[in-house]
Motif scaffolding. Structure first.
Motif, PDB file in Angstrom:
ATOM      1  N   LEU A   1       0.826  -1.208   0.000  1.00 18.32           N
ATOM      2  CA  LEU A   1       0.000   0.000   0.000  1.00 18.32           C
ATOM      3  C   LEU A   1       0.858   1.254   0.000  1.00 18.32           C
ATOM      4  O   LEU A   1       0.546   2.236  -0.694  1.00 18.32           O
ATOM      5  CB  LEU A   1      -0.938  -0.005   1.205  1.00 18.32           C
TER       6      LEU A   1
ATOM      7  N   ALA B   1       2.584   1.703  -3.408  1.00 16.96           N
ATOM      8  CA  ALA B   1       1.653   2.093  -4.472  1.00 16.96           C
ATOM      9  C   ALA B   1       1.639   3.597  -4.700  1.00 16.96           C
ATOM     10  O   ALA B   1       1.187   4.052  -5.766  1.00 16.96           O
ATOM     11  CB  ALA B   1       0.248   1.599  -4.149  1.00 16.96           C
ATOM     12  N   ASP B   2       2.134   4.367  -3.757  1.00 17.53           N
ATOM     13  CA  ASP B   2       2.175   5.821  -3.934  1.00 17.53           C
ATOM     14  C   ASP B   2       3.259   6.254  -4.909  1.00 17.53           C
ATOM     15  O   ASP B   2       3.237   7.392  -5.393  1.00 17.53           O
ATOM     16  CB  ASP B   2       2.405   6.514  -2.583  1.00 17.53           C
TER      17      ASP B   2
ATOM     18  N   ARG C   1      -7.968  -0.660  -2.361  1.00 15.21           N
ATOM     19  CA  ARG C   1      -7.462   0.632  -1.897  1.00 15.21           C
ATOM     20  C   ARG C   1      -6.461   1.285  -2.839  1.00 15.21           C
ATOM     21  O   ARG C   1      -5.986   2.402  -2.563  1.00 15.21           O
ATOM     22  CB  ARG C   1      -6.821   0.449  -0.513  1.00 15.21           C
ATOM     23  N   THR C   2      -6.119   0.614  -3.957  1.00 11.92           N
ATOM     24  CA  THR C   2      -5.130   1.167  -4.875  1.00 11.92           C
ATOM     25  C   THR C   2      -5.582   0.933  -6.313  1.00 11.92           C
ATOM     26  O   THR C   2      -6.570   0.239  -6.570  1.00 11.92           O
ATOM     27  CB  THR C   2      -3.745   0.505  -4.696  1.00 11.92           C
TER      28      THR C   2
END
Length: 292
Positions: free
Chosen positions: A155, A158-159, A182-183
């Motif tokens: 998570l 993923a940014d 969430r991604t």
């Protein structure tokens, strides 16, 4: 599977074997021929120098030559990923820079043997992502590396704008589902028995070893699912189960079982070729699948 699910490298990818000559040298001509068969058989993209490609026992020069040969064969329209990574971050960075001359993306395996904590795993992937202009597919295969890429780590990664996909060999469908929710990461199954289940909850497709020998049969369940024929997708998926079990769950590495069914030369030591009994069983299951 939603129509908006990301597929940055296509949907049906093969984790390609690396052909060798009888003397054990890289065989670029055989690699070109095999890549052409994979594309003709329905593979959207090809992953080179991964686990199935015997990356731990091929040199940097061989990895580069393999990439050049396959690119020359398939042209620019077929996504090619090159495997990088390993126990040494500096070596991973070197391979990432090398792969920029021909690859569309990088398959970056988590650092193995040293079993670093999650903060170090995250730092390693970020170092590779910052070193290249190519998009990354994170490769989570704890059974081989000894370390997970935990969902919370994914998570955070993923940014990064160049972290776009995951090849998931974690056998953690719940974890994958949480990250998908969430991604916008593209999740590719790396475990054939989970190809259809992961696809059904929003996965992008698969990176398959079995596709080396049965590309059309591995693709068929996803085609049926996309057409809304879910019962047919399940039936077609079941047809592949016997070959998948022998190739991926018999105690032999997928590289060994794939090469037992292909005219692709030997495996490199410390791997050993499949014995006669195993090879005969593989051939029988393969022929049964082709006849189904």
């Amino acid at each position: 599977m939603t129509a908006t699910a990301p597929r940055p490298f296509g949907r049906t990818l093969c984790a390609m074997i690396t052909p060798f000559t009888a003397a054990g040298a890289l065989d670029p001509d055989a690699a070109r021929a095999h890549a052409a068969r994979l594309v003709a058989g329905g593979c959207d993209g090809i992953v080179l120098s991964g686990t199935t490609g015997e990356s731990p026992t091929t040199t940097d020069a061989e990895k580069s030559a393999l990439l050049r040969a396959v690119r020359a064969e398939v042209g620019d329209g077929v996504p090619l990923l090159s495997g990088v990574g390993g126990p040494d971050t500096a070596a991973a960075l070197r391979l990432a820079r090398q792969a920029e001359a021909g690859a569309d993306g990088l398959l970056v395996v988590s650092p193995y043997y040293s079993r670093p904590p999650q903060a170090a795993v995250e730092a390693y992937f970020l170092r590779v992502a910052d070193s290249t202009g190519l998009p990354l597919m994170l490769y989570d295969i704890p059974g081989r590396t000894g370390v997970r890429v935990e969902p919370e780590t994914v998570l955070r990664l993923a940014d990064h704008p160049r972290v776009v996909a995951v090849k998931d060999c974690s056998y953690d469908l719940l974890g994958a589902t949480r990250v998908l929710a969430r991604t916008s990461l593209a999740y590719y199954s790396g475990s054939e028995e989970l190809n259809l289940p992961l696809y059904a909850v929003g996965g992008a497709g698969y990176v398959s070893t079995v596709a080396n020998v049965a590309p059309r049969q591995m693709r068929a369940p996803l085609d049926a699912f996309d057409a809304g024929r879910t019962d047919e997708a399940a039936r077609l998926n079941g047809l592949t189960a016997g070959l998948v079990a022998l190739m991926m769950a018999s105690g032999l590495p997928g590289t060994v079982t794939a090469k037992a069914l292909l005219d692709a030369g030997p495996v490199r030591e410390p791997l050993q070729p499949a014995g006669r009994e195993a090879a005969d069983g593989l051939r029988k299951a393969y022929e049964e699948l082709l006849a189904a």
